[in-house]
Design a protein around this motif. Structure first.
Motif, short mmCIF file in Angstrom:
data_model
loop_
_atom_site.label_atom_id
_atom_site.label_comp_id
_atom_site.label_asym_id
_atom_site.label_seq_id
_atom_site.Cartn_x
_atom_site.Cartn_y
_atom_site.Cartn_z
N ILE A 118 0.84 -1.20 0.00
CA ILE A 118 0.00 0.00 0.00
C ILE A 118 0.87 1.25 0.00
CG2 ILE A 118 -1.60 1.38 1.41
CD1 ILE A 118 -2.93 -1.25 2.26
N TYR A 146 -9.05 5.13 0.06
CA TYR A 146 -9.41 4.43 -1.18
C TYR A 146 -10.91 4.49 -1.50
CZ TYR A 146 -4.68 2.61 -1.47
OH TYR A 146 -3.31 2.52 -1.57
N GLU A 147 -11.74 4.50 -0.48
CA GLU A 147 -13.19 4.46 -0.72
C GLU A 147 -13.81 5.85 -0.81
OE1 GLU A 147 -14.63 1.78 -1.48
OE2 GLU A 147 -13.19 0.26 -0.79
N TYR A 152 -4.47 -2.38 -1.60
CA TYR A 152 -5.75 -2.26 -0.90
C TYR A 152 -6.69 -3.41 -1.28
CZ TYR A 152 -10.18 -0.35 0.74
OH TYR A 152 -11.39 -0.17 1.36
N GLU A 153 -6.70 -3.80 -2.56
CA GLU A 153 -7.56 -4.90 -2.99
C GLU A 153 -7.12 -6.21 -2.33
OE1 GLU A 153 -10.32 -4.60 -4.62
OE2 GLU A 153 -10.01 -2.44 -4.86
N ARG A 155 -4.21 0.48 -6.70
CA ARG A 155 -5.09 -0.09 -5.69
C ARG A 155 -4.77 -1.55 -5.35
NH1 ARG A 155 -9.94 2.82 -5.06
NH2 ARG A 155 -10.90 0.90 -4.29
N TYR A 190 -10.07 9.00 -2.90
CA TYR A 190 -9.72 8.61 -4.28
C TYR A 190 -10.94 8.58 -5.18
CZ TYR A 190 -4.79 7.39 -3.56
OH TYR A 190 -3.43 7.44 -3.34
N GLU A 191 -12.06 8.15 -4.64
CA GLU A 191 -13.27 8.06 -5.45
C GLU A 191 -13.76 9.44 -5.85
OE1 GLU A 191 -16.29 6.15 -7.57
OE2 GLU A 191 -14.35 5.48 -6.79
N GLN A 235 -4.73 5.48 -9.90
CA GLN A 235 -4.63 5.01 -8.52
C GLN A 235 -4.12 3.57 -8.47
OE1 GLN A 235 -8.66 5.57 -7.24
NE2 GLN A 235 -8.64 7.75 -7.69
N ASP A 255 1.05 7.04 -6.42
CA ASP A 255 -0.12 7.92 -6.54
C ASP A 255 0.28 9.38 -6.30
OD1 ASP A 255 -1.65 5.67 -6.94
OD2 ASP A 255 -2.34 5.54 -4.87
#
Length: 238
Positions: free
Chosen positions: A53, A140-141, A116-117, A113, A144-145, A111, A60
């Motif tokens: 991460i 991330y939720e 995180y995934e 990810r 970033y969104e 990004q 990023d």
């Protein structure tokens, strides 16, 4: 029964008690060792994911800086074309082309990810530090969104789609091309109708205002990425 108990030698009881305690302690130690091994494996998995991460956040951060520079150049281009409306002297065609390129340029929010995934697939609770886990999820939720939507979905910030064609219509009559069909110069002062000049200035104002809004959010996200990465590094050293 009492007579039977009396016949059993005390030595037997000592042996029985010793064996019982030995088995009991061995079982407890086995459970403790198994729990320790599981915790050690979880800690290694946690550190591996946190490292992944952190590496992704660093990439990023580089993308954030590139996109920020792009929006800053877009704002400079707005100021360039506002000055061009009253410019009488000749101007470098390269300057015109560079600023024309930046004026309505769009960007993607890239990004990384994968870390995180992986964390989500293994279970978010793998991150023991509650505060750190909450900040990673929020990054991330949420952050970033929102950033992705700003760059790719929010109608106001789709500069190429909303402004390029109309600005092109206003400016192109002032362009001159050479025999190779390359842009040779721009005629100054610009010959633009009063209504088109007002439209152009309105577009420039909208572009600048929206780019400033996006930049403000980029600055917020940039700080959060930096702070989160520092917290991850602290956790990895623990």
């Amino acid at each position: 029964m009492k007579k039977l108990m009396k016949r059993i030698k005390p030595k037997f009881w000592k042996k029985f008690t010793f064996e019982f305690l030995s088995i009991f302690i061995a079982v407890i130690l086995a459970f403790a060792l198994n729990s320790w091994n599981d915790n050690r494996k979880d800690r290694k998995s946690e550190q591996k994911i946190l490292t992944e991460i952190a590496n992704g956040l660093q990439k990023d951060l580089e993308d954030v800086k590139v996109n920020k520079l792009g929006h800053e150049n877009g704002i400079k281009s707005v100021d360039f074309f506002k000055k061009l409306l009253i410019q009488n002297d000749s101007i470098s065609i390269d300057s015109v082309l560079i600023n024309y390129f930046h004026l309505s340029r769009d960007f993607f929010s890239v990004q990384n990810r994968s870390g995180y995934e992986t964390l989500k697939s293994k279970g978010l609770e793998l991150i023991v530090n509650d505060s750190l886990r909450s900040k990673i999820i929020s990054m991330y939720e949420s952050e970033y969104e929102i950033l992705r939507k700003f760059e790719e979905e929010y109608f106001e910030t789709q500069f190429q789609e909303n402004y390029f064609q109309e600005i092109n219509r206003i400016l192109v009559p002032n362009f001159e091309f050479d025999e190779t069909k390359s842009l040779k110069k721009i005629i100054l002062p610009l010959k633009i109708s009063e209504i088109d000049e007002k439209l152009f200035l309105t577009y420039l104002w909208k572009i600048k205002a929206n780019r400033k809004g996006v930049l403000n959010y980029y600055n917020l996200v940039e700080k959060k990425i930096t702070d989160l990465n520092k917290e991850i590094q602290t956790e990895l050293k623990r």
